[in-house]
Design a protein around this motif. Structure first.
Motif, mmCIF file in Angstrom:
data_model
loop_
_atom_site.group_PDB
_atom_site.id
_atom_site.type_symbol
_atom_site.label_atom_id
_atom_site.label_comp_id
_atom_site.label_asym_id
_atom_site.label_seq_id
_atom_site.Cartn_x
_atom_site.Cartn_y
_atom_site.Cartn_z
ATOM 1 N N LEU A 185 0.849 -1.184 0.000
ATOM 2 C CA LEU A 185 0.000 0.000 0.000
ATOM 3 C C LEU A 185 0.892 1.243 0.000
ATOM 4 O O LEU A 185 1.820 1.339 0.803
ATOM 5 N N PRO A 186 0.649 2.195 -0.892
ATOM 6 C CA PRO A 186 1.503 3.387 -0.942
ATOM 7 C C PRO A 186 1.638 4.053 0.421
ATOM 8 O O PRO A 186 0.653 4.208 1.150
ATOM 9 N N SER A 187 2.854 4.432 0.753
ATOM 10 C CA SER A 187 3.124 5.012 2.069
ATOM 11 C C SER A 187 2.249 6.218 2.362
ATOM 12 O O SER A 187 1.825 6.432 3.507
ATOM 13 N N VAL A 188 1.966 7.022 1.342
ATOM 14 C CA VAL A 188 1.157 8.222 1.568
ATOM 15 C C VAL A 188 -0.229 7.862 2.092
ATOM 16 O O VAL A 188 -0.804 8.583 2.923
ATOM 17 N N LEU A 189 -0.778 6.739 1.647
ATOM 18 C CA LEU A 189 -2.091 6.304 2.133
ATOM 19 C C LEU A 189 -1.992 5.779 3.565
ATOM 20 O O LEU A 189 -2.884 6.009 4.383
ATOM 21 N N VAL A 190 -0.916 5.066 3.860
ATOM 22 C CA VAL A 190 -0.712 4.581 5.227
ATOM 23 C C VAL A 190 -0.562 5.769 6.176
ATOM 24 O O VAL A 190 -1.103 5.780 7.285
ATOM 25 N N GLU A 191 0.168 6.780 5.738
ATOM 26 C CA GLU A 191 0.352 7.980 6.565
ATOM 27 C C GLU A 191 -0.971 8.662 6.867
ATOM 28 O O GLU A 191 -1.232 9.075 8.014
ATOM 29 N N LYS A 192 -1.822 8.788 5.857
ATOM 30 C CA LYS A 192 -3.112 9.439 6.047
ATOM 31 C C LYS A 192 -4.009 8.663 7.006
ATOM 32 O O LYS A 192 -4.763 9.247 7.789
ATOM 33 N N THR A 193 -3.941 7.337 6.935
ATOM 34 C CA THR A 193 -4.854 6.520 7.739
ATOM 35 C C THR A 193 -4.329 6.203 9.128
ATOM 36 O O THR A 193 -5.080 5.736 9.989
ATOM 37 N N THR A 194 -3.042 6.433 9.363
ATOM 38 C CA THR A 194 -2.469 6.127 10.681
ATOM 39 C C THR A 194 -1.978 7.367 11.428
ATOM 40 O O THR A 194 -1.615 7.266 12.601
ATOM 41 N N PHE A 195 -1.927 8.525 10.756
ATOM 42 C CA PHE A 195 -1.433 9.779 11.342
ATOM 43 C C PHE A 195 0.058 9.710 11.666
ATOM 44 O O PHE A 195 0.561 10.469 12.487
ATOM 45 N N LEU A 196 0.777 8.797 11.013
ATOM 46 C CA LEU A 196 2.223 8.718 11.170
ATOM 47 C C LEU A 196 2.891 9.510 10.055
ATOM 48 O O LEU A 196 2.328 9.679 8.969
ATOM 49 N N ASP A 197 4.124 9.972 10.320
ATOM 50 C CA ASP A 197 4.806 10.727 9.268
ATOM 51 C C ASP A 197 5.525 9.773 8.317
ATOM 52 O O ASP A 197 5.631 8.567 8.554
ATOM 53 N N ASP A 198 6.021 10.338 7.213
ATOM 54 C CA ASP A 198 6.606 9.535 6.146
ATOM 55 C C ASP A 198 7.792 8.710 6.629
ATOM 56 O O ASP A 198 7.917 7.534 6.277
ATOM 57 N N ALA A 199 8.650 9.311 7.444
ATOM 58 C CA ALA A 199 9.834 8.591 7.926
ATOM 59 C C ALA A 199 9.446 7.387 8.777
ATOM 60 O O ALA A 199 10.035 6.303 8.655
ATOM 61 N N GLN A 200 8.441 7.540 9.646
ATOM 62 C CA GLN A 200 8.001 6.434 10.509
ATOM 63 C C GLN A 200 7.415 5.297 9.680
ATOM 64 O O GLN A 200 7.714 4.120 9.914
ATOM 65 N N VAL A 201 6.580 5.653 8.722
ATOM 66 C CA VAL A 201 5.946 4.626 7.882
ATOM 67 C C VAL A 201 6.987 3.859 7.087
ATOM 68 O O VAL A 201 6.962 2.621 7.028
ATOM 69 N N LYS A 202 7.928 4.574 6.483
ATOM 70 C CA LYS A 202 8.943 3.898 5.671
ATOM 71 C C LYS A 202 9.871 3.046 6.528
ATOM 72 O O LYS A 202 10.328 1.977 6.101
ATOM 73 N N LYS A 203 10.143 3.502 7.739
ATOM 74 C CA LYS A 203 10.960 2.691 8.641
ATOM 75 C C LYS A 203 10.247 1.400 8.997
ATOM 76 O O LYS A 203 10.839 0.308 8.953
ATOM 77 N N LEU A 204 8.964 1.485 9.325
ATOM 78 C CA LEU A 204 8.206 0.288 9.678
ATOM 79 C C LEU A 204 8.042 -0.647 8.489
ATOM 80 O O LEU A 204 8.101 -1.871 8.633
ATOM 81 N N LYS A 205 7.825 -0.086 7.315
ATOM 82 C CA LYS A 205 7.729 -0.925 6.124
ATOM 83 C C LYS A 205 9.045 -1.667 5.869
ATOM 84 O O LYS A 205 9.060 -2.847 5.491
ATOM 85 N N SER A 206 10.152 -0.961 6.106
ATOM 86 C CA SER A 206 11.460 -1.581 5.917
ATOM 87 C C SER A 206 11.677 -2.720 6.896
ATOM 88 O O SER A 206 12.178 -3.790 6.540
ATOM 89 N N VAL A 207 11.279 -2.513 8.159
ATOM 90 C CA VAL A 207 11.465 -3.536 9.187
ATOM 91 C C VAL A 207 10.565 -4.743 8.948
ATOM 92 O O VAL A 207 10.998 -5.901 9.121
ATOM 93 N N LEU A 208 9.334 -4.507 8.513
ATOM 94 C CA LEU A 208 8.347 -5.591 8.400
ATOM 95 C C LEU A 208 8.202 -6.162 6.992
ATOM 96 O O LEU A 208 7.407 -7.068 6.770
ATOM 97 N N GLY A 209 8.971 -5.627 6.044
ATOM 98 C CA GLY A 209 8.983 -6.234 4.704
ATOM 99 C C GLY A 209 8.028 -5.618 3.715
ATOM 100 O O GLY A 209 7.789 -6.200 2.646
ATOM 101 N N GLY A 210 7.467 -4.450 4.019
ATOM 102 C CA GLY A 210 6.554 -3.806 3.094
ATOM 103 C C GLY A 210 7.292 -3.027 2.016
ATOM 104 O O GLY A 210 8.510 -2.904 2.023
ATOM 105 N N SER A 211 6.512 -2.468 1.094
ATOM 106 C CA SER A 211 7.070 -1.635 0.032
ATOM 107 C C SER A 211 6.078 -0.533 -0.275
ATOM 108 O O SER A 211 4.986 -0.493 0.270
ATOM 109 N N GLY A 212 6.464 0.366 -1.189
ATOM 110 C CA GLY A 212 5.556 1.443 -1.568
ATOM 111 C C GLY A 212 5.746 2.679 -0.734
ATOM 112 O O GLY A 212 4.906 3.540 -0.703
#
Length: 212
Positions: A185-212
């Motif tokens: 799921l594109p990070s921008v959509l995750v950010e909007k739905t979780t209220f997390l910033d771009d750096a946090q979302v990309k860090k979590l995606k990196s740790v848990l194996g996500g992309s986008g």
């Protein structure tokens, strides 16, 4: 009198049909895909005693992972004899600091029994977001109602072992962190739905194996 006769006839047909549909068991045929009602039944001629026995919970799971925990399921996919019986079980092994993150079982409630060590379990209600948290020790039980977000944490210094029973042969499992950050799921959509910033979302995606 005519109406009573018709009613009795209808009831007798219904009861006869219901009785005819009852079977002792429906061992899963794992060569076929599962549907909403579970697996198709294996031919009775091919059913053996081994279908009703599961030995996979004898040993603990591998807790060398990001959550320092292992869940070993005995659901219908692993234990064909459970198919259609409305129950299942899983083994939880949590190393010190281990956690089973927030997750849900959409198909069943869970009853957890601690057999070694201690853990903290909790769930969140859906109507008021009330949190129910309790420390559990050996011999304690805690119930987690169907569909509610819940977790288990081992905050002690020794490995914890617990067994979770479910009111379904396939209770389902969705871990919130993985649902959010282990996908494309594109990070921008995750950010909007979780209220997390771009750096946090990309860090979590990196740790848990996500992309986008």
């Amino acid at each position: 009198m005519q109406n009573l006769t018709a009613l009795l006839l209808s009831l007798s047909i219904l009861l006869a049909t219901s009785h005819a549909s009852v079977q002792d068991f429906c061992v899963a045929d794992l060569t076929l895909p599962a549907g909403p009602a579970g697996y198709s039944c294996k031919s009775a001629a091919n059913v053996t005693a081994a279908d009703f026995v599961f030995t996979g919970l004898r040993k603990g799971g591998n807790t060398t992972n990001i959550i320092s925990a292992a869940v070993t399921p005995a659901f219908d996919a692993q234990y064909p004899g459970l198919n259609g019986l409305g129950l299942s079980i899983a083994r939880l092994d949590l190393a010190p600091g281990g956690v089973v993150p927030f997750h849900t079982h959409p198909g069943a409630s869970e009853l957890l029994l601690v057999v070694q060590g201690t853990l903290v379990g909790g769930f969140v209600s859906s109507f008021s977001n009330q949190v129910y948290v309790k420390k559990l020790v050996k011999g304690d039980l805690m119930v987690f109602p169907q569909g509610l977000l819940h977790f288990q944490i081992n905050g002690g210094g020794t490995t914890t072992v617990a067994f979770a029973s479910f009111g379904s042969a396939n209770p389902g499992l969705q871990i919130t962190d993985f649902a959010l950050f282990a996908n494309n799921l594109p990070s921008v959509l995750v950010e909007k739905t979780t209220f997390l910033d771009d750096a946090q979302v990309k860090k979590l995606k990196s740790v848990l194996g996500g992309s986008g």
